[in-house]
Structure formats: structure tokens, C-alpha cells
Design a protein around this motif. Structure first.
Motif, PDB file in Angstrom:
ATOM      1  N   UNK A   9     -12.207 -13.113  23.468  1.00  0.00           N
ATOM      2  CA  UNK A   9     -12.147 -11.753  23.989  1.00  0.00           C
ATOM      3  C   UNK A   9     -13.400 -10.965  23.631  1.00  0.00           C
ATOM      4  N   UNK A  10     -13.916 -11.201  22.417  1.00  0.00           N
ATOM      5  CA  UNK A  10     -15.136 -10.526  21.997  1.00  0.00           C
ATOM      6  C   UNK A  10     -16.321 -10.911  22.848  1.00  0.00           C
ATOM      7  N   UNK A  11     -16.395 -12.177  23.245  1.00  0.00           N
ATOM      8  CA  UNK A  11     -17.518 -12.625  24.080  1.00  0.00           C
ATOM      9  C   UNK A  11     -17.440 -12.015  25.477  1.00  0.00           C
ATOM     10  N   UNK A  12     -16.229 -11.872  26.004  1.00  0.00           N
ATOM     11  CA  UNK A  12     -16.071 -11.239  27.314  1.00  0.00           C
ATOM     12  C   UNK A  12     -16.526  -9.780  27.251  1.00  0.00           C
ATOM     13  N   UNK A  13     -16.073  -9.068  26.220  1.00  0.00           N
ATOM     14  CA  UNK A  13     -16.482  -7.665  26.061  1.00  0.00           C
ATOM     15  C   UNK A  13     -17.984  -7.554  25.853  1.00  0.00           C
ATOM     16  N   UNK A  14     -18.548  -8.480  25.079  1.00  0.00           N
ATOM     17  CA  UNK A  14     -19.985  -8.452  24.829  1.00  0.00           C
ATOM     18  C   UNK A  14     -20.777  -8.648  26.113  1.00  0.00           C
ATOM     19  N   UNK A  15     -20.412  -9.658  26.913  1.00  0.00           N
ATOM     20  CA  UNK A  15     -21.133  -9.922  28.156  1.00  0.00           C
ATOM     21  C   UNK A  15     -21.076  -8.718  29.088  1.00  0.00           C
ATOM     22  N   UNK A  16     -19.924  -8.066  29.124  1.00  0.00           N
ATOM     23  CA  UNK A  16     -19.752  -6.904  30.004  1.00  0.00           C
ATOM     24  C   UNK A  16     -20.661  -5.747  29.590  1.00  0.00           C
ATOM     25  N   UNK A  17     -20.655  -5.424  28.302  1.00  0.00           N
ATOM     26  CA  UNK A  17     -21.409  -4.264  27.820  1.00  0.00           C
ATOM     27  C   UNK A  17     -22.897  -4.571  27.652  1.00  0.00           C
ATOM     28  N   UNK A  18     -23.218  -5.792  27.246  1.00  0.00           N
ATOM     29  CA  UNK A  18     -24.621  -6.142  27.035  1.00  0.00           C
ATOM     30  C   UNK A  18     -25.386  -6.192  28.353  1.00  0.00           C
ATOM     31  N   UNK A  19     -24.730  -6.653  29.421  1.00  0.00           N
ATOM     32  CA  UNK A  19     -25.401  -6.690  30.715  1.00  0.00           C
ATOM     33  C   UNK A  19     -25.874  -5.319  31.149  1.00  0.00           C
ATOM     34  N   UNK A  20     -25.063  -4.305  30.891  1.00  0.00           N
ATOM     35  CA  UNK A  20     -25.437  -2.945  31.252  1.00  0.00           C
ATOM     36  C   UNK A  20     -26.667  -2.489  30.472  1.00  0.00           C
ATOM     37  N   UNK A  21     -26.692  -2.755  29.165  1.00  0.00           N
ATOM     38  CA  UNK A  21     -27.814  -2.320  28.337  1.00  0.00           C
ATOM     39  C   UNK A  21     -29.090  -3.085  28.613  1.00  0.00           C
ATOM     40  N   UNK A  22     -29.002  -4.398  28.758  1.00  0.00           N
ATOM     41  CA  UNK A  22     -30.204  -5.193  29.004  1.00  0.00           C
ATOM     42  C   UNK A  22     -30.775  -4.906  30.379  1.00  0.00           C
ATOM     43  N   UNK A  23     -29.925  -4.536  31.339  1.00  0.00           N
ATOM     44  CA  UNK A  23     -30.414  -4.178  32.663  1.00  0.00           C
ATOM     45  C   UNK A  23     -31.321  -2.966  32.626  1.00  0.00           C
ATOM     46  N   UNK A  24     -31.021  -2.034  31.712  1.00  0.00           N
ATOM     47  CA  UNK A  24     -31.859  -0.852  31.546  1.00  0.00           C
ATOM     48  C   UNK A  24     -33.294  -1.239  31.223  1.00  0.00           C
ATOM     49  N   UNK A  25     -33.450  -2.160  30.300  1.00  0.00           N
ATOM     50  CA  UNK A  25     -34.782  -2.538  29.857  1.00  0.00           C
ATOM     51  C   UNK A  25     -35.573  -3.214  30.974  1.00  0.00           C
ATOM     52  N   UNK A  26     -34.901  -4.076  31.732  1.00  0.00           N
ATOM     53  CA  UNK A  26     -35.588  -4.801  32.795  1.00  0.00           C
ATOM     54  C   UNK A  26     -36.142  -3.841  33.844  1.00  0.00           C
ATOM     55  N   UNK A  27     -35.351  -2.821  34.211  1.00  0.00           N
ATOM     56  CA  UNK A  27     -35.777  -1.929  35.288  1.00  0.00           C
ATOM     57  C   UNK A  27     -36.703  -0.812  34.823  1.00  0.00           C
TER      58      UNK A  27
END
Length: 373
Positions: free
Chosen positions: A264-282
Motif C-alpha cells: 500500500x505504501x508503494x502505491x501511495x508513493x508512486x501516486x504522490x511522487x509522480x506529481x512532484x517529479x513531474x514538476x521538476x521535468x517541466x
């Protein structure tokens, strides 16, 4: 810049097929006694049934296709597309570049969801051909519809020189150099979870399907994470937005990837981390455009900054591999040291962003002074 791991997934799938077809294909040549046997094995697997590609059973083939051809093409598309878009916008540049970069994240969502299905139904060779044809058609559309803002009639186009390909002199301004170094350290950490979230899940028994679903989830939230921060950056300051979302991303690594190493922690991590890492890329191309003193040379400045960033992407995975092996004795989470390194090195990048912002605003002595930037 996409966060997809599709090429790696394709190579892994092909390696699995090669193993099933010929167990000898995994032999490595270490001394003269095994050269003859290895050469025989390779000659037997160099060709297959009609319509099939040669198996990727050598390091040279994988390195050349994934690390040279794919990387060169991706870099050219990224810089050209970002430069052309950036010249048309100023007040809403963050939102515009966010929308453009969201396209690659959306492509990653489709790729990570569809390509495994194609591999099972039509095999590796035809999957590659289908992907290549899709890229070709989409690139034709991009070439036909993308252009940069025309130069002013009285502007002078500088003559082409080979030295412009390695325009290190453009890094002399303080904000440009500080931004390049900050991005180097942040890149050193930010891509580790993207590559290891699936490895971590499979290693701890979550299954191949869930591991792939984690990547789909990460890329889906990354699509949103590339647009919203761009809009916020245009309103409240692009440096401010990058710093805030970078802190958020580190908190997600510490709180979930390290603090909750279960399904469950990995699912939550993937969900929230994708949002944050997307910021840096753009947002990084937007920051480069903001500190660029001459917008007519935006493409050259992008190339110069990414020339500094590139080595971090080259070395972060070998470093992560060593750290993952170092944590093998920890029953709770064998990847704990890799995750700690990821968080710490991103903190170094955040401190660099704070100093870059201060340099850009002209108050290095008061790095934490608030202001829209």
C-alpha cells in the motif's frame, strides 16, 4: 523528457525471450577457453525465424540502441520542442512548457500500459515496429506544426561555429551556472525512484503486474504534475514553485518510500511522487529561459545547462546499484540506503535552487528573502 521505462521493459522482455530460446545466450566471455563456445552460441542465435529481429544478447547492441541512438533522438526532440515553444511565451511560459512536457508523460502512460500487452500478443519484433511507426507518424505532425518565433527583421544571426555545440562560455553568468549545478544534484536523485520503484516492488514479492501498474500510476500523476506547477509558477514565481514542490518530493521519499516499504505504501508513493517529479521535468526549461539573458539563444543555453546535467543521469544508476547491494542484509527494506541517498542528494539540489534564486534576484546575502521569482 519522459519518465517512462518503456525501453528498459522492452529490453527485459527480449532478454527473457532470448533466455527461453537459447539458454547459452547468457554466457559471458571471460577467457580464451570459453571464446569458441560463446562464438558458436552467438552465431546460432544471430538469426531467427522469418520476420524476427536478432536477439539483443550482447551488451554492445543494448548500449548502442538504448544509450546512443535513443538518447540522441530524445535529446534532440526535447531541446527543439522546448526551445520553439519557449520563444512564443513569456508571462505564461511555465504553463505552456508544462502542457508540452505533459505530452511525454501521457505517452509514457500509454506506453507502459499498452506495450506489455503487445509483447504478449505479437512478440518483441512487431511491438518495436509498431512503436517506431507510431513515433514516426507523430513526429511528422510535430515537424509540420512546430516553429520558433521569427527573429526581428534587424537581428543579426550569428555564424555557425563548432564551438557553439559545446557552449561552455554561456555558463559564466552566476544564475546560469548555479542553476546548472543545482539541477545536476537534483537529477542525481530524482530519477532513482522512477527506475527503482518497479524493481523494489518485484524484489519484495508484489508481482510483475503490480510493478508495472506502479509505473503507469506514476506517469499518470506526472502528467498533472507538469501542468499545474507551471500555472502556479507563472502566478507566484517559478523558482518559488520549484523549491516548494522539490521539498514536497523529498518529503514523499522520506515518508512513504522509506517510511512505508509495503504494498500500500508503494502505491501511495508512486501516486504522490509522480506529481512532484513531474514538476521538476517541466519547470527546469522554464527556469533556464528565465535566467537566459538572450532569448534568441535559448536553445544554446538549454544545451549548455543540460551538458552539465547529463553526467548525473549517467552515474546515478550505477550508484543506486551499489547502494541497493549494500542494503541486502536489511530484512525490512533492502533498498533503504538507496532511498536515503536519493532524499539527501535532492536536498542538496534544493539548497542549490535557493541560492540560484538569490543570485537571480541579486541578494545572495539574504538567500531566504521572499519575493516573486
Amino acid at each position: 523528457m519522459s519518465t517512462t521505462k518503456t525501453p528498459s521493459a522492452l529490453v527485459a522482455a527480449q532478454a527473457h525471450q532470448d533466455h527461453e530460446r537459447s539458454p547459452n545466450s547468457e554466457k559471458l566471455t571471460h577467457n580464451a577457453d570459453t571464446d569458441a563456445n560463446t562464438d558458436t552460441d552467438r552465431s546460432n542465435t544471430s538469426t531467427g525465424p522469418a520476420g524476427e529481429l536478432p536477439p539483443l544478447d550482447t551488451y554492445v547492441q543494448i548500449f548502442f540502441t538504448q544509450s546512443v541512438i535513443s538518447a540522441a533522438g530524445t535529446g534532440a526532440i526535447f531541446v527543439a520542442g522546448t526551445t520553439a515553444t519557449g520563444t512564443w511565451f513569456q508571462a505564461r511560459r511555465g504553463l505552456a512548457l508544462g502542457i508540452v512536457s505533459a505530452g511525454s508523460a501521457l505517452g509514457a502512460v500509454v506506453g507502459t500500459a499498452v506495450i506489455p500487452v503487445l509483447l504478449d500478443h505479437i512478440g518483441f519484433p512487431w511491438t518495436i515496429r509498431a512503436v517506431a511507426l507510431t513515433y514516426f507518424v507523430l513526429l511528422l505532425v510535430a515537424i509540420a506544426t512546430t516553429s520558433r518565433r521569427p527573429r526581428p527583421a534587424n537581428s543579426v544571426v550569428p555564424p555557425f561555429r563548432l564551438s557553439r555545440l559545446l557552449a561552455v562560455s554561456l555558463l559564466k553568468p552566476g544564475p546560469v551556472l548555479a542553476l546548472a549545478l543545482s539541477c545536476f544534484f537534483y537529477f542525481l536523485g530524482v530519477f532513482i525512484p522512477i527506475n527503482y520503484v518497479t524493481v523494489d516492488a518485484e524484489a519484495h514479492g508484489n508481482g510483475r503486474q503490480l510493478a508495472n501498474d506502479l509505473l503507469v500510476t506514476l506517469n499518470t500523476t506526472s502528467t498533472i504534475g507538469r501542468i499545474v506547477p507551471g500555472w502556479l509558477g507563472d502566478r507566484y514565481g517559478r523558482f518559488n514553485t520549484v523549491i516548494a514542490f522539490s521539498i514536497y518530493t523529498v518529503a514523499v521519499v522520506l515518508g512513504l518510500w522509506i517510511g512505508a516499504p509495503w504494498r500500500e505504501g508503494r502505491i501511495a508513493f508512486a501516486t504522490l511522487y509522480g506529481f512532484g517529479s513531474g514538476t521538476f521535468v517541466s519547470m527546469v526549461p522554464t527556469l533556464i529561459a528565465q535566467v537566459c539573458p538572450d532569448m534568441s539563444q535559448l536553445g544554446t543555453y538549454l544545451g549548455a545547462v543540460y551538458l552539465v546535467i547529463a553526467p548525473s543521469v549517467l552515474i546515478n544508476q550505477p550508484i543506486a546499484g551499489v547502494l541497493s547491494a549494500a542494503g541486502a542484509g536489511y530484512a525490512r527494506d533492502s533498498y533503504v540506503w538507496l532511498k536515503v541517498f536519493c532524499a539527501l542528494i535532492m536536498v542538496v539540489g534544493i539548497l542549490g535552487f535557493v541560492l540560484t534564486r538569490a543570485s537571480y534576484m541579486g541578494h545572495m546575502g539574504k538567500a531566504w528573502k521572499w519575493g516573486k521569482a
